[in-house]
Design a protein around this motif. Structure first.
Motif, PDB file in Angstrom:
ATOM      1  N   ARG A  73      47.879  43.857  33.323  1.00 11.05           N
ATOM      2  CA  ARG A  73      48.135  43.659  31.987  1.00 11.05           C
ATOM      3  C   ARG A  73      47.889  42.434  31.389  1.00 11.05           C
ATOM      4  O   ARG A  73      47.585  42.518  30.248  1.00 11.05           O
ATOM      5  N   LEU A  74      48.114  41.294  32.134  1.00 13.76           N
ATOM      6  CA  LEU A  74      47.665  40.008  31.492  1.00 13.76           C
ATOM      7  C   LEU A  74      46.270  39.941  31.633  1.00 13.76           C
ATOM      8  O   LEU A  74      45.569  39.258  30.572  1.00 13.76           O
ATOM      9  N   ASN A  75      45.637  40.007  32.395  1.00 17.86           N
ATOM     10  CA  ASN A  75      44.378  39.805  32.647  1.00 17.86           C
ATOM     11  C   ASN A  75      43.364  40.771  31.485  1.00 17.86           C
ATOM     12  O   ASN A  75      42.454  40.406  30.897  1.00 17.86           O
ATOM     13  N   ASP A  76      43.957  42.052  31.267  1.00 19.18           N
ATOM     14  CA  ASP A  76      43.256  42.915  30.146  1.00 19.18           C
ATOM     15  C   ASP A  76      43.713  42.209  28.821  1.00 19.18           C
ATOM     16  O   ASP A  76      42.575  42.294  27.987  1.00 19.18           O
ATOM     17  N   ALA A  77      44.654  41.845  28.657  1.00 19.09           N
ATOM     18  CA  ALA A  77      45.031  41.217  27.337  1.00 19.09           C
ATOM     19  C   ALA A  77      44.248  39.924  27.044  1.00 19.09           C
ATOM     20  O   ALA A  77      44.003  39.589  25.828  1.00 19.09           O
ATOM     21  N   PHE A  78      44.184  38.992  28.036  1.00 24.18           N
ATOM     22  CA  PHE A  78      43.259  37.979  27.846  1.00 24.18           C
ATOM     23  C   PHE A  78      41.869  38.222  27.524  1.00 24.18           C
ATOM     24  O   PHE A  78      41.445  37.609  26.668  1.00 24.18           O
ATOM     25  N   LEU A  79      41.268  39.211  28.256  1.00 24.09           N
ATOM     26  CA  LEU A  79      39.935  39.391  28.146  1.00 24.09           C
ATOM     27  C   LEU A  79      39.845  40.140  26.646  1.00 24.09           C
ATOM     28  O   LEU A  79      38.682  40.272  26.011  1.00 24.09           O
ATOM     29  N   ALA A  80      40.702  40.943  26.291  1.00 22.35           N
ATOM     30  CA  ALA A  80      40.593  41.483  24.707  1.00 22.35           C
ATOM     31  C   ALA A  80      40.828  40.509  23.781  1.00 22.35           C
ATOM     32  O   ALA A  80      40.168  40.663  22.502  1.00 22.35           O
ATOM     33  N   ILE A  81      41.132  39.267  23.851  1.00 24.40           N
ATOM     34  CA  ILE A  81      40.973  38.331  22.872  1.00 24.40           C
ATOM     35  C   ILE A  81      39.936  37.168  23.272  1.00 24.40           C
ATOM     36  O   ILE A  81      39.929  36.070  23.130  1.00 24.40           O
ATOM     37  N   ASN A  82      39.041  37.640  24.302  1.00 25.10           N
ATOM     38  CA  ASN A  82      37.744  36.963  24.590  1.00 25.10           C
ATOM     39  C   ASN A  82      38.274  35.586  25.359  1.00 25.10           C
ATOM     40  O   ASN A  82      37.436  34.557  25.275  1.00 25.10           O
ATOM     41  N   THR A  83      39.184  35.502  26.134  1.00 28.99           N
ATOM     42  CA  THR A  83      39.943  34.452  26.989  1.00 28.99           C
ATOM     43  C   THR A  83      39.580  34.827  28.445  1.00 28.99           C
ATOM     44  O   THR A  83      40.236  35.778  29.013  1.00 28.99           O
ATOM     45  N   VAL A  84      38.976  33.964  29.285  1.00 29.13           N
ATOM     46  CA  VAL A  84      38.631  34.284  30.511  1.00 29.13           C
ATOM     47  C   VAL A  84      39.570  33.426  31.402  1.00 29.13           C
ATOM     48  O   VAL A  84      39.351  32.156  31.089  1.00 29.13           O
ATOM     49  N   LEU A  85      40.223  33.783  32.096  1.00 27.88           N
ATOM     50  CA  LEU A  85      41.111  32.664  33.020  1.00 27.88           C
ATOM     51  C   LEU A  85      41.027  33.126  34.584  1.00 27.88           C
ATOM     52  O   LEU A  85      40.443  34.014  35.004  1.00 27.88           O
ATOM     53  N   GLU A  86      41.028  31.821  35.311  1.00 27.44           N
ATOM     54  CA  GLU A  86      40.729  31.891  36.593  1.00 27.44           C
ATOM     55  C   GLU A  86      41.836  32.939  37.205  1.00 27.44           C
ATOM     56  O   GLU A  86      42.992  32.889  36.855  1.00 27.44           O
ATOM     57  N   LYS A  87      41.766  33.788  38.270  1.00 30.23           N
ATOM     58  CA  LYS A  87      42.482  34.659  38.791  1.00 30.23           C
ATOM     59  C   LYS A  87      43.717  33.875  39.266  1.00 30.23           C
ATOM     60  O   LYS A  87      44.955  34.595  39.122  1.00 30.23           O
TER      61      LYS A  87
END
Length: 229
Positions: A73-87
């Motif tokens: 849920r977190l990873n998908d939400a960040f990707l939706a705002i074009n933000t890529v974070l380290e795992k």
């Protein structure tokens, strides 16, 4: 019309008594600050909230596990705002979210008033799909735990609402009967259909004005429970 047979009331917790969206939003603001995540929290939440609901649906249906829910849920939400974070950072945010979520404990309007009213006439209980380690803290920190005789948690039972097993377990734990019980919750599938499937009466907390069959008892403010109970 009031059902005079009712002796026991079962409440959902999140989105029904405990204002999950408000408390969750404040938690994200806090953990973004702790972890120096520079994103617009309102924009993030506009994507996260529907994504979270979809992940919870998959979780209820046993299609994903708890770890997948928390990360995805977190990873998908960040990707939706074009933000890529380290795992590793996603995992840390996931843990921080659970840690700090119960530091905010806003309840829905009239929660305390209606619990005061109902607790004089009925025995009150909780049935929740939320994670065991945080649900009790939510109730204690928001000062509503003393209203409830029993708390049935899906992690203890091993199945989630709308599975009939969790409702039957809750009825047995409460030492009551289905025809003397009523379920109140905000999720039509999990709370209302789930309880109806074992013959339990229900009241839908329809805060988002969903279009439903007129035969379904529903309220948009907890104080309106006085109409039925």
């Amino acid at each position: 019309m009031k059902n005079r047979r009712i002796t026991d009331i079962f409440f959902d917790l999140d989105h029904t008594l405990w204002d999950f969206d408000k408390n969750s939003a404040l938690t994200f603001e806090k953990i973004f600050k702790i972890n120096a995540i520079n994103v617009d929290s309102k924009q993030f939440l506009s994507y996260y909230e529907p994504i979270n609901l979809e992940y919870w649906k998959l979780f209820r249906e046993e299609k994903i596990d708890k770890a997948s829910l928390r990360f995805g849920r977190l990873n998908d939400a960040f990707l939706a705002i074009n933000t890529v974070l380290e795992k590793e950072l996603i995992f840390k945010l996931s843990e921080d979210y659970i840690t700090h979520l119960t530091s905010f404990n806003y309840l829905f309007e009239n929660t305390i008033e209606i619990l005061d009213y109902l607790s004089l006439k009925y025995t009150l209980h909780i049935i929740t799909n939320g994670f065991e380690e945080v649900q009790q803290k939510k109730m204690i920190n928001s000062k509503i735990d003393h209203y409830f005789k029993t708390v049935t948690n899906s992690e203890v039972v091993g199945v989630k609402k709308p599975n009939p097993k969790i409702f039957n377990y809750a009825i047995q734990l409460a030492n009551t009967k289905v025809n003397q019980s009523i379920m109140i919750g905000d999720n039509y599938e999990a709370d209302i259909l789930g309880a109806n499937n074992i013959g339990m009466d229900t009241i839908f907390f329809n805060l988002k004005s969903q279009s439903l069959d007129n035969n379904i008892k529903q309220i948009d403010n907890l104080i309106h429970l006085k109409k039925y109970l």
